[in-house]
Design an enzyme around this catalytic site. Sequence first.
Site, PDB file in Angstrom:
ATOM      1  N   LYS A   1      27.351  -9.214  52.259  1.00  0.00           N
ATOM      2  CA  LYS A   1      26.160  -8.946  53.067  1.00  0.00           C
ATOM      3  C   LYS A   1      24.950  -8.702  52.178  1.00  0.00           C
ATOM      4  O   LYS A   1      25.090  -7.971  51.193  1.00  0.00           O
ATOM      5  CB  LYS A   1      26.453  -7.704  53.900  1.00  0.00           C
ATOM      6  CG  LYS A   1      25.340  -7.267  54.800  1.00  0.00           C
ATOM      7  CD  LYS A   1      25.788  -6.046  55.538  1.00  0.00           C
ATOM      8  CE  LYS A   1      24.603  -5.506  56.325  1.00  0.00           C
ATOM      9  NZ  LYS A   1      24.872  -4.221  56.882  1.00  0.00           N
TER      10      LYS A   1
ATOM     11  N   LYS B   1      27.912  -5.330  49.240  1.00  0.00           N
ATOM     12  CA  LYS B   1      26.733  -5.129  50.081  1.00  0.00           C
ATOM     13  C   LYS B   1      25.564  -4.811  49.154  1.00  0.00           C
ATOM     14  O   LYS B   1      25.632  -3.871  48.354  1.00  0.00           O
ATOM     15  CB  LYS B   1      26.969  -3.996  51.057  1.00  0.00           C
ATOM     16  CG  LYS B   1      25.753  -3.700  51.922  1.00  0.00           C
ATOM     17  CD  LYS B   1      26.072  -2.699  53.003  1.00  0.00           C
ATOM     18  CE  LYS B   1      24.823  -2.334  53.788  1.00  0.00           C
ATOM     19  NZ  LYS B   1      25.087  -1.318  54.795  1.00  0.00           N
TER      20      LYS B   1
HETATM   21  C1  PBG Z   1      24.296   0.715  57.205  1.00  0.00           C
HETATM   22  C2  PBG Z   1      23.966  -0.652  57.657  1.00  0.00           C
HETATM   23  C3  PBG Z   1      22.783  -1.364  57.445  1.00  0.00           C
HETATM   24  C4  PBG Z   1      22.948  -2.605  58.062  1.00  0.00           C
HETATM   25  C5  PBG Z   1      24.212  -2.620  58.641  1.00  0.00           C
HETATM   26  N1  PBG Z   1      24.846  -1.416  58.352  1.00  0.00           N
HETATM   27  C6  PBG Z   1      21.510  -0.943  56.828  1.00  0.00           C
HETATM   28  C7  PBG Z   1      21.444  -0.600  55.418  1.00  0.00           C
HETATM   29  O1  PBG Z   1      22.409  -0.686  54.666  1.00  0.00           O
HETATM   30  O2  PBG Z   1      20.350  -0.175  55.002  1.00  0.00           O
HETATM   31  C8  PBG Z   1      21.915  -3.684  58.097  1.00  0.00           C
HETATM   32  C9  PBG Z   1      22.161  -4.772  59.085  1.00  0.00           C
HETATM   33  C10 PBG Z   1      21.001  -5.658  59.298  1.00  0.00           C
HETATM   34  O3  PBG Z   1      19.964  -5.580  58.625  1.00  0.00           O
HETATM   35  O4  PBG Z   1      21.100  -6.491  60.216  1.00  0.00           O
HETATM   36  N2  PBG Z   1      25.052   1.414  58.157  1.00  0.00           N
END
Ligand code: PBG
Length: 327
Positions: free
Chosen positions: A248, A196
């Site tokens: 992601k 991520k």
């Molecule tokens: C963190 C989380 C995020 C997203 C999903 N889970 C935000 C981040 O890491 O700042 C982002 C999902 C999206 O932008 O659609 N719990």
Amino acid sequence: MGIIERPRRLRSTAKLRAMVRDTSISPSSLILPIFIREGLTNPKPISGMPGVLQHTKDSFKSEIDRAMRAGIGGVMIFGIPEERDVMGSQALNPSGVLSTAIREARNIAGDDLVIAADLCLDEFTSHGHCGVLDTQGSIDNDATLKIYGEMSKILAQSGAHMVGTSGMMDGQVGVVRSALDSAGFTDVLILAYAAKFASAFYGPFREAVESQLEGNRNTYQQDPGNIKESMREVRLDVAEGADIIMVKPGIAYLDILYATTQAVDVPTASYIVSGEMAMLEAAAAQGLIDRERAILEVLSSVRRAGASVICTYWAIEAAELVRKNFA
Ligand code: PBG
């Protein structure tokens, strides 16, 4: 002309094109992220994400129903609490917004949807970080893991089939696996956000969860320049017991997804994130691109790169589009 191979022959009719198409998208591989906000009385739209709402208790239930009727694979629930604190304590409240929503969803859908829940603290902490902080104000990785372990049991107890470990803490999959197992939840799956990235494309999501974050997540989420580091993260998560490995964001990280899919023997997933959606929607709204074709093209690209599972805000609509276009 002496041309022996004429690739165009295979493209000459729609039936032929469909017959030889390698990549298909099935509604059952789609997961819809859903936001539910504690104390909300009217569903609230999110800028840049047409059709995506912060749900009330009631509209959440209709959304679960809609997801079920659309025949998609599952939902990923994000809960937004009324109260936040430095420890994110609402994350451990068995009658808090997330647990309650999971119970509702499971009551409605049973096993007809895969009910997944976000296992992270950022929606619950007053500072907006995915973990708790030490006395220096830095992320305390190992203290955070203890909370993730507790949280996983509460989510499982509430009826989640699957937890999405999205915090990017070291060791999180292992800790969550053993917490779940020790509480008897050996069948609850871990969808591991293994690779991520610290991404600008999470922009609209911040509004969706009313994120309080100041600063950034650069000490835990990955640097966008690295692929080797992703492969390390992926290796660790598989070794720690991840059932599905997620990469992601989606569109901007297809190389990572492809490499991951080649490297592991568990299913992989892609998350087409809020900013990626917003970008496509904004271009379509300006008449610059054909919206439906663009959505199918993006979904095809993540499937081609190897994703078995796709988290997308278009899940319900895409299920329709797929039936119409890939019949
Ligand atoms: C963190 C989380 C995020 C997203 C999903 N889970 C935000 C981040 O890491 O700042 C982002 C999902 C999206 O932008 O659609 N719990």
